[in-house]
Scaffold this active site. Structure first.
Site, short mmCIF file in Angstrom:
data_model
loop_
_atom_site.label_atom_id
_atom_site.label_comp_id
_atom_site.label_asym_id
_atom_site.label_seq_id
_atom_site.Cartn_x
_atom_site.Cartn_y
_atom_site.Cartn_z
N LYS A 150 -32.94 -48.23 25.83
CA LYS A 150 -32.88 -47.65 26.97
C LYS A 150 -33.53 -46.23 26.64
O LYS A 150 -33.99 -45.89 25.44
CB LYS A 150 -31.59 -47.20 27.20
CG LYS A 150 -30.89 -46.57 26.11
CD LYS A 150 -29.23 -46.39 26.39
CE LYS A 150 -28.57 -45.67 25.15
NZ LYS A 150 -27.05 -45.88 25.44
N ARG B 258 -15.21 -44.28 30.78
CA ARG B 258 -16.37 -44.16 31.37
C ARG B 258 -16.44 -45.42 32.48
O ARG B 258 -15.75 -45.50 33.30
CB ARG B 258 -17.64 -43.86 30.54
CG ARG B 258 -17.53 -42.61 29.45
CD ARG B 258 -18.73 -42.40 28.66
NE ARG B 258 -19.72 -43.56 28.33
CZ ARG B 258 -20.71 -43.38 27.78
NH1 ARG B 258 -21.21 -42.40 27.08
NH2 ARG B 258 -21.48 -44.44 27.34
N TYR C 112 -41.04 -13.90 21.73
CA TYR C 112 -40.16 -13.22 22.49
C TYR C 112 -38.81 -12.52 22.11
O TYR C 112 -38.15 -13.51 21.10
CB TYR C 112 -39.77 -14.30 23.91
CG TYR C 112 -41.03 -14.73 24.32
CD1 TYR C 112 -41.89 -13.75 25.04
CD2 TYR C 112 -41.25 -16.15 24.54
CE1 TYR C 112 -43.22 -14.44 25.57
CE2 TYR C 112 -42.34 -16.72 25.40
CZ TYR C 112 -43.11 -15.69 25.65
OH TYR C 112 -44.37 -16.36 26.52
C1 LIG Z 1 -26.60 -46.49 23.99
C2 LIG Z 1 -25.77 -47.59 23.98
C3 LIG Z 1 -25.73 -48.43 22.63
C4 LIG Z 1 -26.36 -48.14 21.50
O1 LIG Z 1 -25.72 -47.22 20.72
P1 LIG Z 1 -26.04 -46.66 19.41
O2 LIG Z 1 -25.13 -45.81 18.69
O3 LIG Z 1 -27.31 -45.88 19.53
O4 LIG Z 1 -26.44 -47.83 18.66
C5 LIG Z 1 -24.74 -49.41 22.86
N1 LIG Z 1 -23.96 -49.70 23.84
C6 LIG Z 1 -24.17 -49.18 25.07
C7 LIG Z 1 -23.34 -49.32 26.16
C8 LIG Z 1 -24.81 -47.94 25.01
O5 LIG Z 1 -24.83 -47.23 26.00
#
Ligand SMILES: *Cc1c(COP(=O)(O)O)cnc(C)c1O
Length: 401
Positions: free
Chosen positions: A42, A139, A272
Site C-alpha cells: 500500500k 478501527r 527562514y
Molecule cells: C499497513 C498494514 C500492515 C503492515 O504493517 P507493518 O507494521 O508495516 O508490517 C498489515 N496489515 C494491515 C491491515 C495494514 O493496514
C-alpha cells in the site's frame, strides 16, 4: 566501488535496493514459516514503488500482496501481476465490480458485504472475501457481538454462489510494544472468532493477524499468513532495536548533491527565521531537499552524510532546501571541494538512518519513508552486497576478509 555510484544521476534520488527487499522477504519468511508472507505494498509500497517492490517480493517467495485500497490493487493487476492480492479499506465509491473482475480479494468488516454481493450478482462472478473481526483496535472489523450473524450472512451468500470466504483476519494495536497485555487479548479474541466461524461452517484458506512487529515478537500470531510492510523495507518496528539487530537491510537511500557551498563569517543567520547563527567563521553547504520532498519541516538537527562525515541540519528546513554547517574554515578550497559532493540523508548501515530522521521529526520511520514525495526520482539497484553483508550463512561470513 560505492554501489550508489551505479545509479543514474538525478537532482534528488530515492534509491531502492531490490536485493535488500528480497533479503528482507526471505528473512521474515524464514521467521514466519510455515505461515506464508503477504507483502504489503500500500501507499506505493511505503514510498518505494509498488510494482518494483511487489515483483521483488514475489521473486523472494511472498505468496500474497496486500493493499489498503482497491485502486492500489487494480494498479498491480494492470501491470500484469497475477499473485493473490487483498485490499481491505473501502468507501461507498470503491469499485467492487472492478475488484471482483480482476480477481482481487476483498476485506469486509460490515456494510461492504452487501455492496460486494450486489457487484458479484451483477457480474455473475463470485467475490473472494476475507471477513475482518475487530479484536480491539477499534478501527475496521466487525464488532464481536455482531460476528456470528455477520459470518452467517456471508455463508448464506456463499451457498448462493455469490462469494467465497477465503480468509478471516484482524489487525493488532500494540504489537510494536511486545510487553503489553492487549496483544494476548486480541489473539485470544481472534482464536475465538475463528472458532465461531469454523463452527458455522467456514472453510477458510487463511487466517491472518500479524504485522511486522508481531512477526518478529509473537510466533503465536503467525497463523497461516503474515502481513508484512515495514520489515520488508528493512526498518525496525521497535524503538530500542535497530534494523541490523533484527537482520534487516534498509532498502531506501535518499541522496542528492551539495548545491552550493560557501564560507561565512561568525554571526551569519541561516534560513527562514534566522534561528541559527554561526558561532565562528565557517563553511555552509546547501542540501537541495526540503519539506516538498517529504522531509518534515520540524526535523532541524537531522543528519546528512557528506564524504563519510555526518553533519546536522541547522536552521529551518524550507520547502526545497536545508543547510548543513561543515564547521570548517580557513581551509583553502573547502567550499569548492564540497560543491557537487554526494549528500546522503539516510540509507543502509554505515549511513544515517530513517530512524534518526524520525526522531528529529518527533515521528516514526513509517511516516518518513511514506512521505518522500513524487518530486524525488525513484531509482532501482540490485546491490547483491546487501545479501552477503548480513548473510546468515556462516560460509559467507568466513569468506569475508
Ligand atoms: C499497513 C498494514 C500492515 C503492515 O504493517 P507493518 O507494521 O508495516 O508490517 C498489515 N496489515 C494491515 C491491515 C495494514 O493496514
Amino acid at each position: 566501488m560505492n554501489y550508489l555510484e551505479t545509479v543514474p544521476a538525478a537532482e534528488r534520488s530515492a534509491v531502492v535496493d531490490l536485493a535488500a527487499i528480497r533479503h528482507n522477504v526471505r528473512h521474515l519468511s524464514e521467521i514466519a514459516k510455515p505461515a506464508r508472507l503477504m507483502a504489503v505494498v500500500k501507499a506505493d509500497a511505503y514510498g518505494h514503488g509498488a510494482l518494483e517492490v511487489a515483483r521483488a517480493a514475489i521473486d523472494a517467495g511472498a505468496s500474497w500482496l496486500g493493499t489498503a485500497h482497491i485502486s492500489e490493487a487494480l494498479a498491480l493487476r494492470t501491470a500484469g501481476i497475477t499473485a493473490p492480492v487483498l485490499a481491505w479499506l473501502h468507501t461507498a465509491d470503491s469499485d467492487f465490480s472492478a475488484a471482483i473482475a480482476a480477481n482481487i480479494d476483498i476485506g469486509v468488516s460490515g456494510w461492504e458485504l452487501e455492496a460486494v454481493v450486489a457487484a458479484a450478482r451483477e457480474l455473475e462472478v463470485p467475490a473472494r472475501v476475507h471477513l475482518k473481526i475487530d479484536t480491539g483496535l477499534g478501527r475496521n472489523g466487525c464488532p464481536e457481538e455482531l460476528w456470528e450473524s455477520f459470518v452467517g450472512a456471508a455463508l448464506a451468500y456463499q451457498e448462493d454462489g455469490l462469494l467465497r470466504v477465503v480468509g478471516i483476519f484482524s489487525h493488532l494495536a500494540v504489537a510494536d510494544e511486545p510487553r503489553r497485555q492487549e496483544t494476548d487479548q486480541q489473539l485470544q479474541r481472534f482464536r475465538e472468532a475463528v472458532a465461531v466461524a469454523e463452527d458455522a461452517g467456514v472453510d477458510h484458506e487463511v487466517r491472518h493477524i500479524a504485522n511486522t512487529p508481531a512477526v518478529l515478537s509473537r510466533p503465536d500470531s503467525h497463523f497461516d499468513l503474515v502481513r508484512v510492510g515495514l520489515g520488508m523495507f528493512g526498518l525496525s518496528p521497535f524503538p530500542g532495536q535497530s534494523a541490523q539487530e533484527l537482520g534487516l537491510v534498509p532498502a531506501m537511500t535518499l541522496k542528492t548533491t551539495i548545491a552550493n557551498c560557501k564560507e561565512v563569517p561568525a554571526g551569519q543567520g541561516v534560513s527562514y527565521g534566522l534561528h541559527y547563527r554561526t558561532a565562528e567563521p565557517t563553511t555552509l553547504a546547501l542540501v537541495p531537499v526540503g519539506y516538498a520532498d517529504g522531509i518534515p519541516r520540524v526535523a532541524t538537527g537531522g543528519p546528512v552524510m557528506v564524504d563519510g562525515e555526518v553533519f546536522p541540519v541547522v536552521g529551518r528546513i524550507a520547502m526545497d532546501q536545508m543547510v548543513i554547517d561543515l564547521g570548517r574554515t580557513g581551509v583553502a578550497g573547502t567550499a569548492d571541494t564540497f560543491l557537487g559532493k554526494e549528500a546522503v540523508l539516510f540509507g543502509p548501515s554505515g549511513y544515517p538512518s530513517v530512524d534518526e530522521w524520525a526522531q528529529a521529526s518527533g515521528s516514526i520511520n513509517y511516516e518518513i519513508i511514506t512521505r518522500i514525495s513524487g518530486r524525488v526520482t525513484r531509482s532501482y539497484i540490485d546491490s547483491g552486497a546487501a545479501e552477503s553483508a548480513v548473510s546468515l550463512d556462516p560460509d559467507a561470513e568466513a569468506a569475508l576478509p
